[in-house]
Design a protein around this motif. Structure first.
Motif, short mmCIF file in Angstrom:
data_model
loop_
_atom_site.label_atom_id
_atom_site.label_comp_id
_atom_site.label_asym_id
_atom_site.label_seq_id
_atom_site.Cartn_x
_atom_site.Cartn_y
_atom_site.Cartn_z
N LYS A 141 0.81 -1.22 0.00
CA LYS A 141 0.00 0.00 0.00
C LYS A 141 0.84 1.27 0.00
O LYS A 141 0.47 2.27 0.62
CB LYS A 141 -0.97 0.02 1.20
CG LYS A 141 -1.85 -1.19 1.34
CD LYS A 141 -2.85 -1.31 0.22
CE LYS A 141 -3.81 -2.46 0.46
NZ LYS A 141 -4.70 -2.72 -0.69
N VAL A 142 1.98 1.23 -0.68
CA VAL A 142 2.75 2.45 -0.81
C VAL A 142 2.12 3.36 -1.86
O VAL A 142 1.38 2.90 -2.73
CB VAL A 142 4.23 2.17 -1.17
CG1 VAL A 142 4.91 1.35 -0.09
CG2 VAL A 142 4.35 1.50 -2.53
N ALA A 143 2.43 4.64 -1.77
CA ALA A 143 2.00 5.59 -2.79
C ALA A 143 3.12 5.89 -3.76
O ALA A 143 2.87 6.39 -4.86
CB ALA A 143 1.53 6.88 -2.12
N ARG A 144 4.36 5.58 -3.33
CA ARG A 144 5.54 5.95 -4.12
C ARG A 144 6.65 4.93 -3.89
O ARG A 144 6.88 4.50 -2.75
CB ARG A 144 6.01 7.34 -3.69
CG ARG A 144 7.37 7.79 -4.22
CD ARG A 144 7.75 9.14 -3.63
NE ARG A 144 9.13 9.49 -3.94
CZ ARG A 144 9.52 10.20 -5.01
NH1 ARG A 144 8.61 10.62 -5.88
NH2 ARG A 144 10.79 10.47 -5.23
N LEU A 145 7.30 4.55 -4.96
CA LEU A 145 8.51 3.72 -4.88
C LEU A 145 9.67 4.51 -5.44
O LEU A 145 9.56 5.13 -6.51
CB LEU A 145 8.34 2.44 -5.71
CG LEU A 145 7.61 1.27 -5.06
CD1 LEU A 145 7.45 0.16 -6.09
CD2 LEU A 145 8.37 0.74 -3.86
N GLU A 146 10.80 4.47 -4.73
CA GLU A 146 12.00 5.15 -5.19
C GLU A 146 13.05 4.13 -5.59
O GLU A 146 13.22 3.11 -4.93
CB GLU A 146 12.56 6.05 -4.09
CG GLU A 146 11.59 7.17 -3.70
CD GLU A 146 12.10 8.05 -2.58
OE1 GLU A 146 11.49 9.12 -2.38
OE2 GLU A 146 13.09 7.67 -1.91
N ILE A 147 13.74 4.41 -6.67
CA ILE A 147 14.87 3.59 -7.12
C ILE A 147 16.08 4.51 -7.16
O ILE A 147 16.11 5.47 -7.94
CB ILE A 147 14.61 2.98 -8.52
CG1 ILE A 147 13.31 2.18 -8.53
CG2 ILE A 147 15.78 2.10 -8.94
CD1 ILE A 147 12.88 1.69 -9.91
N VAL A 190 4.98 6.08 -9.08
CA VAL A 190 3.90 6.43 -8.15
C VAL A 190 2.60 5.80 -8.61
O VAL A 190 2.41 5.51 -9.80
CB VAL A 190 3.73 7.96 -8.00
CG1 VAL A 190 5.01 8.61 -7.48
CG2 VAL A 190 3.30 8.60 -9.30
N ARG A 191 1.76 5.55 -7.64
CA ARG A 191 0.45 5.00 -7.95
C ARG A 191 -0.26 5.90 -8.96
O ARG A 191 -0.28 7.11 -8.83
CB ARG A 191 -0.38 4.90 -6.67
CG ARG A 191 -1.73 4.25 -6.83
CD ARG A 191 -2.52 4.30 -5.54
NE ARG A 191 -1.87 3.49 -4.52
CZ ARG A 191 -2.03 2.18 -4.36
NH1 ARG A 191 -2.81 1.52 -5.22
NH2 ARG A 191 -1.43 1.53 -3.38
N GLY A 192 -0.77 5.28 -10.01
CA GLY A 192 -1.47 6.03 -11.04
C GLY A 192 -0.61 6.33 -12.25
O GLY A 192 -1.14 6.84 -13.26
N ASP A 193 0.70 6.04 -12.19
CA ASP A 193 1.54 6.22 -13.37
C ASP A 193 1.01 5.34 -14.51
O ASP A 193 0.52 4.23 -14.26
CB ASP A 193 2.99 5.83 -13.07
CG ASP A 193 3.79 6.96 -12.45
OD1 ASP A 193 3.26 8.09 -12.37
OD2 ASP A 193 4.94 6.71 -12.04
N GLY A 195 0.66 2.57 -17.08
CA GLY A 195 1.23 1.23 -17.17
C GLY A 195 1.56 0.59 -15.85
O GLY A 195 2.05 -0.54 -15.81
N VAL A 196 1.27 1.27 -14.73
CA VAL A 196 1.57 0.71 -13.42
C VAL A 196 0.31 0.07 -12.85
O VAL A 196 -0.73 0.72 -12.74
CB VAL A 196 2.08 1.79 -12.45
CG1 VAL A 196 2.20 1.24 -11.03
CG2 VAL A 196 3.43 2.30 -12.92
N SER A 197 0.44 -1.22 -12.51
CA SER A 197 -0.70 -1.94 -11.95
C SER A 197 -0.73 -1.79 -10.44
O SER A 197 0.29 -1.93 -9.79
CB SER A 197 -0.62 -3.42 -12.32
OG SER A 197 -1.62 -4.16 -11.63
N ALA A 198 -1.89 -1.51 -9.89
CA ALA A 198 -2.04 -1.42 -8.44
C ALA A 198 -2.88 -2.56 -7.90
O ALA A 198 -3.42 -2.50 -6.82
CB ALA A 198 -2.67 -0.07 -8.06
N SER A 199 -3.03 -3.60 -8.69
CA SER A 199 -3.85 -4.73 -8.24
C SER A 199 -3.08 -6.01 -8.26
O SER A 199 -1.97 -6.07 -8.77
CB SER A 199 -5.08 -4.84 -9.15
OG SER A 199 -4.69 -5.05 -10.48
#
Length: 199
Positions: A141-147, A190-193, A195-199
């Motif tokens: 349940k993160v809103a943001r991932l950093e690399i 970030v969530r909503g980018d 091509g990014v799946s949140a499911s």
């Protein structure tokens, strides 16, 4: 205090690679994969060295189990989906659980990865990274991932780009490798980018 830990996932696979938690019998295979990768992974990760032993792998796996139980980070092996051979490691770690803004809990974490030398250049990190990103948004349940990648670690930077991460800038003296402070590229998903799946 409530610890919002997660069960180990059982279904993180795309049919080619899988992500799974460490198992007690993994130490020898993990140590072998690390030692194979000194010339590439070892350039950027101090823990990857020629003397990496089974005992080092066992210590790491125990630390990873504790981190998972405390919900501080979620370290997994990348394995071949058919043979279960260890291909590398993937972690959703350095998790921020505390920062809150009004009614919004702003959770973020780091995404880290490595692939054994003999399997590099075949899309393993990209495949595993997509699985980890889905896990991070849906389960952690993160809103943001950093690399965060050393400036000259071009293979890892290309992986971040293939994952659709946005380049946000260069961070001065952000990483320490071989006792040297290095500039690092910051990427984020970030969530909503697109091509990014949140499911």
């Amino acid at each position: 205090m409530t610890i919002d830990t997660l069960p180990y996932p059982a279904d993180l696979t795309d049919g080619v690679v899988s992500l799974r938690a460490h198992r007690r019998g993994d130490a020898e295979a993990l140590a072998e994969a690390v030692r194979e990768s000194v010339d590439t992974v070892g350039r950027w990760q101090d823990w990857c060295h020629a003397g990496y032993a089974i005992a080092d792998a066992e210590t790491w796996m125990e630390s990873a189990r504790k981190s998972w139980l405390l919900a501080d980070g979620f370290e997994m092996l990348i394995v071949d989906a058919a043979s279960d051979r260890v291909l590398g490691g993937m972690g959703v770690n350095q998790r921020n659980k505390e920062q809150r803004f009004a009614n919004l809990e702003q959770r973020f974490a780091n995404l880290g990865y490595w692939v054994r030398q003999s399997k590099q250049g075949r899309g393993v990190a990209t495949r595993a990274g997509r699985l980890a990103i889905g896990f991070a948004f849906a389960a952690v349940k993160v809103a943001r991932l950093e690399i965060v990648v050393a400036e000259h670690n071009l293979p890892s930077r290309r992986t971040a780009e293939r994952l659709g991460a946005s380049f946000e800038g260069m961070l001065r003296k952000r990483l320490v490798v071989k006792d040297e402070s290095l500039d690092a590229a910051m990427y984020s998903v970030v969530r909503g980018d697109p091509g990014v799946s949140a499911s």
